[in-house]
Enzyme design. Structure first.
Site, PDB file in Angstrom:
ATOM      1  N   LYS A 188       0.846  -1.194   0.000  1.00 25.31           N
ATOM      2  CA  LYS A 188       0.000   0.000   0.000  1.00 25.31           C
ATOM      3  C   LYS A 188       0.877   1.238   0.000  1.00 25.31           C
ATOM      4  O   LYS A 188       1.499   1.582   1.002  1.00 25.31           O
ATOM      5  CB  LYS A 188      -0.915   0.063   1.229  1.00 25.31           C
ATOM      6  CG  LYS A 188      -1.963   1.169   1.043  1.00 25.31           C
ATOM      7  CD  LYS A 188      -2.602   1.634   2.321  1.00 25.31           C
ATOM      8  CE  LYS A 188      -1.953   2.837   2.928  1.00 25.31           C
ATOM      9  NZ  LYS A 188      -1.955   4.046   2.090  1.00 25.31           N
ATOM     10  N   GLY A 241       6.897   5.065   7.996  1.00 26.83           N
ATOM     11  CA  GLY A 241       6.011   6.214   8.139  1.00 26.83           C
ATOM     12  C   GLY A 241       6.240   6.884   9.478  1.00 26.83           C
ATOM     13  O   GLY A 241       7.323   6.755  10.069  1.00 26.83           O
ATOM     14  N   SER A 242       5.213   7.557   9.960  1.00 23.98           N
ATOM     15  CA  SER A 242       5.371   8.329  11.198  1.00 23.98           C
ATOM     16  C   SER A 242       5.418   7.397  12.415  1.00 23.98           C
ATOM     17  O   SER A 242       4.892   6.278  12.383  1.00 23.98           O
ATOM     18  CB  SER A 242       4.205   9.297  11.334  1.00 23.98           C
ATOM     19  OG  SER A 242       2.999   8.569  11.360  1.00 23.98           O
ATOM     20  N   THR A 243       6.014   7.898  13.481  1.00 25.78           N
ATOM     21  CA  THR A 243       6.120   7.095  14.703  1.00 25.78           C
ATOM     22  C   THR A 243       4.724   6.799  15.253  1.00 25.78           C
ATOM     23  O   THR A 243       4.468   5.693  15.739  1.00 25.78           O
ATOM     24  CB  THR A 243       7.003   7.823  15.726  1.00 25.78           C
ATOM     25  OG1 THR A 243       8.346   7.834  15.192  1.00 25.78           O
ATOM     26  CG2 THR A 243       7.028   7.130  17.072  1.00 25.78           C
ATOM     27  N   VAL A 245       1.792   6.355  13.621  1.00 27.23           N
ATOM     28  CA  VAL A 245       1.128   5.256  12.895  1.00 27.23           C
ATOM     29  C   VAL A 245       1.940   3.966  13.070  1.00 27.23           C
ATOM     30  O   VAL A 245       1.371   2.868  13.103  1.00 27.23           O
ATOM     31  CB  VAL A 245       0.915   5.608  11.399  1.00 27.23           C
ATOM     32  CG1 VAL A 245       0.243   4.464  10.661  1.00 27.23           C
ATOM     33  CG2 VAL A 245       0.060   6.867  11.257  1.00 27.23           C
ATOM     34  N   GLY A 246       3.252   4.092  13.251  1.00 26.04           N
ATOM     35  CA  GLY A 246       4.083   2.911  13.520  1.00 26.04           C
ATOM     36  C   GLY A 246       3.654   2.227  14.817  1.00 26.04           C
ATOM     37  O   GLY A 246       3.548   0.997  14.884  1.00 26.04           O
ATOM     38  N   GLU A 263      10.196   1.507  10.164  1.00 27.76           N
ATOM     39  CA  GLU A 263      11.149   2.595   9.888  1.00 27.76           C
ATOM     40  C   GLU A 263      10.381   3.889  10.138  1.00 27.76           C
ATOM     41  O   GLU A 263       9.490   4.232   9.363  1.00 27.76           O
ATOM     42  CB  GLU A 263      11.622   2.538   8.429  1.00 27.76           C
ATOM     43  CG  GLU A 263      12.439   1.319   8.078  1.00 27.76           C
ATOM     44  CD  GLU A 263      13.823   1.351   8.692  1.00 27.76           C
ATOM     45  OE1 GLU A 263      14.310   2.441   9.042  1.00 27.76           O
ATOM     46  OE2 GLU A 263      14.414   0.271   8.832  1.00 27.76           O
ATOM     47  N   CYS A 297      13.156  11.587   6.898  1.00 21.67           N
ATOM     48  CA  CYS A 297      13.366  10.996   8.232  1.00 21.67           C
ATOM     49  C   CYS A 297      14.796  11.249   8.704  1.00 21.67           C
ATOM     50  O   CYS A 297      15.062  11.358   9.883  1.00 21.67           O
ATOM     51  CB  CYS A 297      13.085   9.508   8.173  1.00 21.67           C
ATOM     52  SG  CYS A 297      14.042   8.655   6.906  1.00 21.67           S
ATOM     53  N   GLU A 395       9.733  15.919  15.335  1.00 17.46           N
ATOM     54  CA  GLU A 395      10.042  15.937  13.907  1.00 17.46           C
ATOM     55  C   GLU A 395       9.170  16.997  13.226  1.00 17.46           C
ATOM     56  O   GLU A 395       7.955  16.873  13.187  1.00 17.46           O
ATOM     57  CB  GLU A 395       9.728  14.549  13.336  1.00 17.46           C
ATOM     58  CG  GLU A 395      10.252  14.319  11.967  1.00 17.46           C
ATOM     59  CD  GLU A 395       9.901  12.923  11.460  1.00 17.46           C
ATOM     60  OE1 GLU A 395       8.748  12.488  11.624  1.00 17.46           O
ATOM     61  OE2 GLU A 395      10.791  12.284  10.879  1.00 17.46           O
TER      62      GLU A 395
HETATM   63  P1  NAD Z   1       2.209   8.265   7.858  1.00 14.20           P
HETATM   64  O1  NAD Z   1       2.541   7.480   9.076  1.00 14.20           O
HETATM   65  O2  NAD Z   1       1.130   9.272   7.935  1.00 14.20           O
HETATM   66  O3  NAD Z   1       1.771   7.276   6.668  1.00 14.20           O
HETATM   67  C1  NAD Z   1       2.603   6.230   6.238  1.00 14.20           C
HETATM   68  C2  NAD Z   1       1.753   5.167   5.564  1.00 14.20           C
HETATM   69  O4  NAD Z   1       0.896   4.586   6.542  1.00 14.20           O
HETATM   70  C3  NAD Z   1       0.827   5.713   4.464  1.00 14.20           C
HETATM   71  O5  NAD Z   1       0.753   4.784   3.401  1.00 14.20           O
HETATM   72  C4  NAD Z   1      -0.503   5.806   5.175  1.00 14.20           C
HETATM   73  O6  NAD Z   1      -1.629   5.738   4.318  1.00 14.20           O
HETATM   74  C5  NAD Z   1      -0.434   4.597   6.075  1.00 14.20           C
HETATM   75  N1  NAD Z   1      -1.343   4.626   7.229  1.00 14.20           N
HETATM   76  C6  NAD Z   1      -1.909   5.706   7.828  1.00 14.20           C
HETATM   77  N2  NAD Z   1      -2.721   5.301   8.833  1.00 14.20           N
HETATM   78  C7  NAD Z   1      -2.655   3.950   8.875  1.00 14.20           C
HETATM   79  C8  NAD Z   1      -3.257   2.955   9.690  1.00 14.20           C
HETATM   80  N3  NAD Z   1      -4.123   3.262  10.652  1.00 14.20           N
HETATM   81  N4  NAD Z   1      -2.932   1.664   9.473  1.00 14.20           N
HETATM   82  C9  NAD Z   1      -2.057   1.323   8.497  1.00 14.20           C
HETATM   83  N5  NAD Z   1      -1.478   2.220   7.675  1.00 14.20           N
HETATM   84  C10 NAD Z   1      -1.762   3.523   7.864  1.00 14.20           C
HETATM   85  O7  NAD Z   1       3.578   8.884   7.344  1.00 14.20           O
HETATM   86  P2  NAD Z   1       3.796   9.885   6.134  1.00 14.20           P
HETATM   87  O8  NAD Z   1       3.279  11.224   6.543  1.00 14.20           O
HETATM   88  O9  NAD Z   1       3.307   9.270   4.873  1.00 14.20           O
HETATM   89  O10 NAD Z   1       5.408   9.916   6.061  1.00 14.20           O
HETATM   90  C11 NAD Z   1       6.195  10.721   6.835  1.00 14.20           C
HETATM   91  C12 NAD Z   1       6.760   9.952   8.011  1.00 14.20           C
HETATM   92  O11 NAD Z   1       7.495   8.823   7.553  1.00 14.20           O
HETATM   93  C13 NAD Z   1       7.754  10.774   8.816  1.00 14.20           C
HETATM   94  O12 NAD Z   1       7.508  10.599  10.182  1.00 14.20           O
HETATM   95  C14 NAD Z   1       9.106  10.174   8.436  1.00 14.20           C
HETATM   96  O13 NAD Z   1      10.114  10.338   9.389  1.00 14.20           O
HETATM   97  C15 NAD Z   1       8.757   8.753   8.228  1.00 14.20           C
HETATM   98  N6  NAD Z   1       9.766   8.109   7.384  1.00 14.20           N
HETATM   99  C16 NAD Z   1      10.689   7.277   7.953  1.00 14.20           C
HETATM  100  C17 NAD Z   1      11.688   6.688   7.176  1.00 14.20           C
HETATM  101  C18 NAD Z   1      12.712   5.754   7.758  1.00 14.20           C
HETATM  102  O14 NAD Z   1      13.321   5.022   6.999  1.00 14.20           O
HETATM  103  N7  NAD Z   1      12.924   5.732   9.059  1.00 14.20           N
HETATM  104  C19 NAD Z   1      11.757   6.982   5.815  1.00 14.20           C
HETATM  105  C20 NAD Z   1      10.813   7.849   5.274  1.00 14.20           C
HETATM  106  C21 NAD Z   1       9.819   8.400   6.065  1.00 14.20           C
END
Ligand code: NAD
Length: 501
Positions: A188, A241-243, A245-246, A263, A297, A395
């Site tokens: 996704k 993604g974000s911490t 949602v992680g 990540e 990130c 962040e």
């Molecule tokens: P996000 O967490 O908003 O979204 C990431 C993904 O998760 C998207 O595809 C989103 O649709 C999905 N998502 C959202 N809610 C969800 C849920 N409830 N269940 C499952 N999936 C869900 O992050 P973003 O705004 O797209 O990206 C920015 C973030 O990503 C920043 O915090 C950045 O630091 C992090 N990031 C980390 C790395 C790394 O390697 N450490 C690399 C790139 C980005």
């Protein structure tokens, strides 16, 4: 709000209509359509289906069937490797088209998007090499009657969820390794930047990946991503993604005890000592802070400068930052592109205002830029930032650099570690002991010494603490997508009931 005029570069461009890939079939889905407005141009450039929970479940069923009964996990490593190599060649051949999509959907500069595509093709080649080398261990040392063999088996169905900031690069840090191990997948992409991942689906079919092995479902996190983290037929979730949602992903996956790889965010320091090569550092500071408009990130968003050089270094960083070219992402000379959404631009502004209210000084920028295109933010420097301010701990994910100072090495280490994140850090000094002390005591997954944000497919990448769990890239990346199985083989008479010795 600026009125948007369709830029000249998009004169002949028509918004693309994408479909999802489920079980080898391109499908419209039954839900709404998501429209992507280019952040650097203000016009609709892509439309994707808003997938539903039912679409995610169909994709998971297809991946399950392909894993349990299909050819992919049963191929030799060499066969999978050859297909991944073909995919890498096709990625390289279509790099311009993929980079163009990433550029217009994410607002990143076209020159940078092309660079990322080169890096991504290299990762696919690296994973292809590892596919042939995946192996376990054997123990011939357990006594004459016993032979122990440790197998590495593909873990099964993997959900891959990616963010918007490096759309093609991040899916390439996950998918080829999962495929190399023999897994099947549901991918996704972010609902803001799904285009290049969908194009990757076409590439993988052309390269020979069988139906159901890679399914791509577009849509929002709660609708499509969430079921991918809870469904009992999924064996592992690989999330970037974000911490926040992680954390949710880990909690969701805990219901069925799936393996999770995360990540997440970062708040990465660059620590600078008075004996550093300042010419090199100034350039790295500007690059580290403003690359990808700071929506990275790995952004070097905290400078921790020795007090004796802080004023001079801040002034020199500001001088160079003024020359950074912010503008149309499609202009090949642009260095900093657009901010992903108007809402995100507002959030960045809130951080800057909050820091100013808390006592920091705006040494450069500090506001949005009206370029008559989409939404942009001026490269910003905040000086006099204290470690407890939100802008020093959280962040911001924008082109905002916080400057802090230190007097002793211990204090620099304390400030560097005084946050919840631990993704990466940089240290600048000509003294070997200083670099190594920082390298060993700062708690982060990557420490750059006299450089910043360099990478290679061979080097593991990932975070300590709330920056994540697990590592991507590097020679063990394929193993992450495997289970370990022990074969304990016996010859001759058993010893009977096992008793403590
Ligand atoms: P996000 O967490 O908003 O979204 C990431 C993904 O998760 C998207 O595809 C989103 O649709 C999905 N998502 C959202 N809610 C969800 C849920 N409830 N269940 C499952 N999936 C869900 O992050 P973003 O705004 O797209 O990206 C920015 C973030 O990503 C920043 O915090 C950045 O630091 C992090 N990031 C980390 C790395 C790394 O390697 N450490 C690399 C790139 C980005």
């Amino acid at each position: 709000m600026t009125a948007h005029v369709k830029p000249k570069a998009l004169d002949d461009f028509k918004a693309r209509d994408f479909r999802m890939l489920i079980d080898g079939v391109w499908t419209e889905g039954v839900g709404r359509t998501l429209e992507r407005v280019a952040p650097g141009h203000g016009v609709v450039v892509s439309r994707y289906p808003a997938g539903t929970k039912a679409d995610a479940e169909r994709a998971i069923a297809a991946a399950r069937k392909a894993f349990d009964n299909g050819p992919w996990p049963r191929m030799t490593g060499a066969e999978r490797s050859n297909i991944l190599l073909r995919a890498a060649d096709l990625i390289a051949a279509k790099a311009d088209e993929l980079a163009f999509l990433d550029c217009i959907e994410s607002g990143k500069p076209i020159s940078q998007a092309k660079g990322e595509l080169g890096g991504a093709a290299d990762i696919w080649r690296y994973a292809a090499a590892l596919a042939r080398d995946l192996h376990g261990e054997s123990y011939n040392t357990l006594g004459e009657g016993t032979l122990g063999v440790v197998l590495r088996e593909a873990i099964g169905v993997v959900s891959i969820i990616t963010p918007w900031n490096f759309p093609f690069l991040i899916v390439s840090q996950k998918l080829p390794f999962a495929l190399a191990a023999g897994c099947t997948t549901v991918v996704k992409p972010s609902e803001l930047t799904s285009g290049s991942t969908l194009l990757l689906g076409e590439i993988l079919i052309e390269a020979g990946v069988p139906a159901g092995v890679v399914n791509i479902v577009t849509g929002t996190g709660p609708e499509v991503g969430a079921p991918m983290t809870t469904h009992p037929d999924v064996d592992m979730v690989s999330f970037t993604g974000s911490t926040g949602v992680g954390r949710l992903t880990m909690a969701n996956a805990a219901q069925t005890l799936k393996k999770v790889s995360l990540e997440l965010g970062g708040k990465n320091p660059q620590i600078v000592f008075p004996d550093a090569n300042l010419d090199e550092f100034i350039d790295a500071a500007v690059f580290g802070a403003y690359f990808n408009a700071g929506e990275c990130c790995n952004a070097g968003s905290r400078l921790i400068l020795h007090k004796s050089i802080a004023d001079e270094v801040t002034a020199r960083v500001a001088e160079l930052a003024k020359k950074v070219k912010v503008g149309d992402p499609l202009d090949p000379t642009t260095q900093v592109g657009a901010i992903i959404t108007p809402q995100h631009l507002e959030k960045i502004g809130t951080y800057v205002d909050g820091a100013a209210k808390a006592g920091a000084s705006v040494a450069l920028g500090g506001a949005a830029l009206d370029l008559g295109l989409g939404q942009f933010m001026a490269p910003t420097i905040l000086s006099g930032v204290k470690p407890d301010m939100a802008v020093a701990r959280e962040e911001v994910f924008g082109p905002v650099l916080s400057v802090l100072t230190f007097e002793t090495t211990d204090e620099a280490i304390r400030i560097a570690n005084a946050i919840d994140y631990g993704l990466s850090a940089g240290v600048w000094s000509r003294d070997f002991d200083t670099c190594l002390t920082i390298g060993r005591k700062v708690r982060a997954g990557t420490i750059w010494m006299n450089t910043f944000m360099d990478g290679a497919s061979e080097l593991p990448f990932g975070g300590y603490r709330q920056s994540g769990l697990g590592r991507e890239l590097g020679r063990h990346a394929v193993e992450d997508y495997t289970e370990t199985k022990t074969l304990n083989m016996h010859m001759g008479a058993r010893t009977g009931w096992w008793m403590p010795r």
